[in-house]
Design a protein around this motif. Structure first.
Motif, PDB file in Angstrom:
ATOM      1  N   ALA A 108      40.662  41.952  35.557  1.00 14.72           N
ATOM      2  CA  ALA A 108      40.660  41.878  37.019  1.00 14.72           C
ATOM      3  C   ALA A 108      41.700  40.885  37.508  1.00 14.72           C
ATOM      4  N   GLU A 109      41.811  39.730  36.845  1.00 19.94           N
ATOM      5  CA  GLU A 109      42.801  38.739  37.252  1.00 19.94           C
ATOM      6  C   GLU A 109      44.220  39.260  37.064  1.00 19.94           C
ATOM      7  N   GLN A 110      44.473  39.892  35.946  1.00 15.52           N
ATOM      8  CA  GLN A 110      45.806  40.431  35.689  1.00 15.52           C
ATOM      9  C   GLN A 110      46.131  41.570  36.653  1.00 15.52           C
ATOM     10  N   GLY A 111      45.134  42.364  36.989  1.00 10.08           N
ATOM     11  CA  GLY A 111      45.357  43.462  37.922  1.00 10.08           C
ATOM     12  C   GLY A 111      45.717  42.974  39.316  1.00 10.08           C
ATOM     13  N   VAL A 112      45.090  41.908  39.762  1.00 12.88           N
ATOM     14  CA  VAL A 112      45.385  41.355  41.087  1.00 12.88           C
ATOM     15  C   VAL A 112      46.794  40.772  41.109  1.00 12.88           C
ATOM     16  N   LYS A 113      47.189  40.103  40.030  1.00  6.23           N
ATOM     17  CA  LYS A 113      48.528  39.512  39.965  1.00  6.23           C
ATOM     18  C   LYS A 113      49.616  40.586  39.970  1.00  6.23           C
ATOM     19  N   ASN A 114      49.330  41.718  39.362  1.00  3.41           N
ATOM     20  CA  ASN A 114      50.320  42.786  39.279  1.00  3.41           C
ATOM     21  C   ASN A 114      50.271  43.730  40.470  1.00  3.41           C
ATOM     22  N   GLY A 115      49.417  43.466  41.440  1.00  2.07           N
ATOM     23  CA  GLY A 115      49.339  44.302  42.635  1.00  2.07           C
ATOM     24  C   GLY A 115      48.476  45.538  42.469  1.00  2.07           C
ATOM     25  N   ASN A 116      47.619  45.558  41.467  1.00  2.00           N
ATOM     26  CA  ASN A 116      46.749  46.703  41.223  1.00  2.00           C
ATOM     27  C   ASN A 116      45.512  46.601  42.123  1.00  2.00           C
ATOM     28  N   VAL A 174      42.818  48.588  41.743  1.00  5.15           N
ATOM     29  CA  VAL A 174      41.635  49.042  41.012  1.00  5.15           C
ATOM     30  C   VAL A 174      40.715  47.863  40.703  1.00  5.15           C
ATOM     31  N   SER A 175      41.280  46.693  40.487  1.00  4.67           N
ATOM     32  CA  SER A 175      40.453  45.535  40.159  1.00  4.67           C
ATOM     33  C   SER A 175      39.573  45.105  41.335  1.00  4.67           C
ATOM     34  N   ALA A 176      39.957  45.449  42.565  1.00  3.84           N
ATOM     35  CA  ALA A 176      39.095  45.158  43.716  1.00  3.84           C
ATOM     36  C   ALA A 176      37.814  45.980  43.624  1.00  3.84           C
ATOM     37  N   GLY A 177      37.899  47.165  43.061  1.00  9.22           N
ATOM     38  CA  GLY A 177      36.720  48.004  42.859  1.00  9.22           C
ATOM     39  C   GLY A 177      35.753  47.401  41.861  1.00  9.22           C
ATOM     40  N   LEU A 178      36.257  46.610  40.931  1.00  8.56           N
ATOM     41  CA  LEU A 178      35.390  45.949  39.961  1.00  8.56           C
ATOM     42  C   LEU A 178      34.453  44.972  40.657  1.00  8.56           C
ATOM     43  N   ASN A 179      34.990  44.210  41.593  1.00  7.82           N
ATOM     44  CA  ASN A 179      34.169  43.257  42.337  1.00  7.82           C
ATOM     45  C   ASN A 179      33.129  43.991  43.173  1.00  7.82           C
ATOM     46  N   THR A 180      33.511  45.087  43.793  1.00  6.72           N
ATOM     47  CA  THR A 180      32.569  45.886  44.575  1.00  6.72           C
ATOM     48  C   THR A 180      31.465  46.440  43.689  1.00  6.72           C
ATOM     49  N   GLY A 181      31.821  46.882  42.498  1.00  7.70           N
ATOM     50  CA  GLY A 181      30.827  47.395  41.564  1.00  7.70           C
ATOM     51  C   GLY A 181      29.837  46.334  41.119  1.00  7.70           C
ATOM     52  N   VAL A 182      30.323  45.121  40.892  1.00  2.56           N
ATOM     53  CA  VAL A 182      29.444  44.026  40.495  1.00  2.56           C
ATOM     54  C   VAL A 182      28.471  43.702  41.632  1.00  2.56           C
TER      55      VAL A 182
END
Length: 90
Positions: free
Chosen positions: A33-41, A43-51
């Motif tokens: 999730a951290e790497q995805g946010v740094k790279n502009g992805n 999809v990692s925002a969906g991980l937080n929503t899922g949690v």
């Protein structure tokens, strides 16, 4: 009613006693999730929503069970046997 409650309790205990060991991979998810946010992805925002979704479900279920239980077992038409004599509040 008592037998049904004991049976349900037995099923719950048996279910948790026999469950296999599960290894969570929280560190991997957080790094991705951290790497995805740094790279502009996005999809990692969906991980937080899922949690948050998984976190809220048990609380919602407990609230629903509590409301149904309250509505089913609250006392109705209670007759209060009070004296008809006046009383002073002094």
């Amino acid at each position: 009613m008592k037998k049904k409650a004991i049976f349900i309790l037995f099923l719950l205990v048996f279910t948790f006693a026999v469950s296999p060991n599960v290894n969570a991979q929280c560190a991997m998810c957080s790094i991705n999730a951290e790497q995805g946010v740094k790279n502009g992805n996005t999809v990692s925002a969906g991980l937080n929503t899922g949690v948050l979704y998984l976190l809220s479900i048990p609380y919602l279920m407990a609230i629903i069970v509590g409301v149904v239980w309250y509505k089913k077992y609250r006392k109705k038409n209670i007759h209060l046997n009070m004296k008809k004599e006046p009383f002073n509040l002094n």
